[in-house]
Design a protein around this motif. Structure first.
Motif, PDB file in Angstrom:
ATOM      1  N   ILE A 121       2.409  56.206 -30.821  1.00  0.00           N
ATOM      2  CA  ILE A 121       3.027  56.836 -31.984  1.00  0.00           C
ATOM      3  C   ILE A 121       3.442  55.746 -32.964  1.00  0.00           C
ATOM      4  N   SER A 122       3.029  55.883 -34.221  1.00  0.00           N
ATOM      5  CA  SER A 122       3.345  54.852 -35.211  1.00  0.00           C
ATOM      6  C   SER A 122       4.830  54.877 -35.547  1.00  0.00           C
ATOM      7  N   GLY A 123       5.373  53.715 -35.765  1.00  0.00           N
ATOM      8  CA  GLY A 123       6.786  53.599 -36.102  1.00  0.00           C
ATOM      9  C   GLY A 123       7.371  52.335 -35.513  1.00  0.00           C
ATOM     10  N   ALA A 124       8.597  52.057 -35.884  1.00  0.00           N
ATOM     11  CA  ALA A 124       9.281  50.855 -35.426  1.00  0.00           C
ATOM     12  C   ALA A 124      10.015  51.125 -34.117  1.00  0.00           C
ATOM     13  N   ILE A 181      17.661  52.940 -40.334  1.00  0.00           N
ATOM     14  CA  ILE A 181      16.579  52.403 -39.501  1.00  0.00           C
ATOM     15  C   ILE A 181      16.012  53.478 -38.576  1.00  0.00           C
ATOM     16  N   LEU A 182      16.887  54.333 -38.055  1.00  0.00           N
ATOM     17  CA  LEU A 182      16.440  55.366 -37.120  1.00  0.00           C
ATOM     18  C   LEU A 182      15.384  56.274 -37.737  1.00  0.00           C
ATOM     19  N   GLY A 183      15.446  56.458 -39.031  1.00  0.00           N
ATOM     20  CA  GLY A 183      14.479  57.317 -39.701  1.00  0.00           C
ATOM     21  C   GLY A 183      13.055  56.808 -39.627  1.00  0.00           C
ATOM     22  N   THR A 184      12.877  55.515 -39.327  1.00  0.00           N
ATOM     23  CA  THR A 184      11.535  54.916 -39.257  1.00  0.00           C
ATOM     24  C   THR A 184      11.069  54.710 -37.820  1.00  0.00           C
ATOM     25  N   ALA A 185      11.882  55.125 -36.844  1.00  0.00           N
ATOM     26  CA  ALA A 185      11.656  54.723 -35.452  1.00  0.00           C
ATOM     27  C   ALA A 185      10.740  55.675 -34.689  1.00  0.00           C
ATOM     28  N   SER A 186       9.938  55.083 -33.811  1.00  0.00           N
ATOM     29  CA  SER A 186       9.207  55.872 -32.812  1.00  0.00           C
ATOM     30  C   SER A 186       9.790  55.625 -31.418  1.00  0.00           C
ATOM     31  N   LEU A 187      10.700  54.657 -31.319  1.00  0.00           N
ATOM     32  CA  LEU A 187      11.330  54.313 -30.043  1.00  0.00           C
ATOM     33  C   LEU A 187      12.745  53.816 -30.281  1.00  0.00           C
ATOM     34  N   LEU A 188      13.694  54.349 -29.493  1.00  0.00           N
ATOM     35  CA  LEU A 188      15.077  53.883 -29.518  1.00  0.00           C
ATOM     36  C   LEU A 188      15.455  53.462 -28.104  1.00  0.00           C
ATOM     37  N   ALA A 213      10.267  60.763 -31.497  1.00  0.00           N
ATOM     38  CA  ALA A 213      10.621  59.411 -31.061  1.00  0.00           C
ATOM     39  C   ALA A 213      11.147  59.445 -29.629  1.00  0.00           C
ATOM     40  N   LEU A 214      10.711  58.490 -28.835  1.00  0.00           N
ATOM     41  CA  LEU A 214      11.162  58.369 -27.445  1.00  0.00           C
ATOM     42  C   LEU A 214      12.512  57.650 -27.406  1.00  0.00           C
ATOM     43  N   VAL A 215      13.425  58.173 -26.613  1.00  0.00           N
ATOM     44  CA  VAL A 215      14.740  57.548 -26.431  1.00  0.00           C
ATOM     45  C   VAL A 215      14.865  57.125 -24.968  1.00  0.00           C
ATOM     46  N   THR A 216      15.197  55.859 -24.748  1.00  0.00           N
ATOM     47  CA  THR A 216      15.339  55.360 -23.378  1.00  0.00           C
ATOM     48  C   THR A 216      16.582  54.500 -23.260  1.00  0.00           C
ATOM     49  N   ASP A 217      17.109  54.433 -22.065  1.00  0.00           N
ATOM     50  CA  ASP A 217      18.346  53.710 -21.788  1.00  0.00           C
ATOM     51  C   ASP A 217      18.109  52.891 -20.532  1.00  0.00           C
TER      52      ASP A 217
END
Length: 279
Positions: A121-124, A181-188, A213-217
């Motif tokens: 997925i494209s994104g930062a 920044i979150l608006g451009t993200a594909s991964l957090l 966007a995928l969120v991981t901890d």
């Protein structure tokens, strides 16, 4: 001859590494042992320098000895060089001490297993935190080809230093800019201790984050942190941090025992039961 390995650090009594490696030793029918060796800080330098005398084929290294272990090695892989820290040690045919840092490999392996295609997925990528875990995650993401990795930390100077270490594809940002920044993200990715059992909660507004966007901890106690719950409730895919622990253990087991082990749902369930969690 029984092959012996162990987790080393201070303290090590709560480490789940023996449970992981013990499962694999039994599964693959290997004549091996994996235990715990507590190494006091004042003894660490001598222990790793003289590792060939320890009777171990290799070891994992946990806090606070990863940097000390790296300095004692005769050879380091690229990740350990970049981190200045080693979490996996082994002796080669000439009894030279070799070191690797497998945290980044573990991070990628977890996401590949839990969220296949996550990196298409494209994104930062947005990484929260600027400590040792963040360094491993940033290294892994850049190696995987992410065009930009934002490092967000409450102490901006730490994020800035980390960004300088990794070059122009990593960008330090203040916490105040997180929403933009979150608006451009594909991964957090959360690499801080916020949300860990006994620590303050991670409180951020996820509204700007795209729903794909995928969120991981990297925290796995609790297995579902507040951040993951918040992301899941708004429809984002999530991945908990337990798989990173399991996948980072794979290269060491292969080095010591000659078999590349598999991270299975059975192993994951074993560790969850040990954590007192029903999946």
């Amino acid at each position: 001859m029984t092959i012996r390995a162990a987790v080393t650090g201070w303290p090590v009594k709560h480490s789940r590494s023996p449970l992981v490696h013990g499962y694999w030793l039994k599964k693959y029918g290997i004549d091996g042992e994996y235990g715990r060796v507590a190494v006091a800080p004042e003894e660490a330098e001598a222990f790793y320098r003289d590792f060939a005398k320890s009777g171990l084929a290799g070891c994992n290294v946990t806090v606070p000895h990863k940097e000390t272990a790296a300095k004692a090695c005769d050879w380091l892989d690229d990740a350990a060089k970049a981190m200045g820290a080693a979490n996996t040690l082994w002796l080669d045919e000439e009894d030279r001490l070799c070191g690797a840092n497998t945290d980044g490999i573990g991070f990628l392996g977890n996401l590949d297993q839990m969220a296949p295609g996550w990196d298409s997925i494209s994104g930062a990528a947005v990484v929260l935190g600027a400590g040792g875990a963040a360094r491993a995650v940033i290294w892994a993401l850049l190696r995987r080809g992410f065009p930009s990795v934002y490092i967000v930390n409450r102490t901006f100077e730490k994020a800035e230093k980390l960004a300088k270490d990794f070059g122009s594809d990593s960008i330090a940002q203040t916490w105040d800019n997180l929403g933009e920044i979150l608006g451009t993200a594909s991964l957090l990715v959360n690499t801080t201790s916020l949300g860990m059992e006994g620590q303050p909660a991670m409180e951020i507004d996820l509204d700007p984050l795209p729903q794909n966007a995928l969120v991981t901890d990297i925290v796995y106690v609790p297995i579902q942190t507040g951040l993951l719950r918040q992301a899941s409730e708004r429809g984002n895919p999530t991945a908990d941090g337990l798989g990173m622990l399991l996948h980072q253990a794979v290269p060491g087991f292969e080095k010591w025992y000659g078999v590349r082990p598999e991270v299975t749902s059975e192993l994951r369930s074993l560790i969850l039961r040990d954590l007192g969690v029903d999946e």
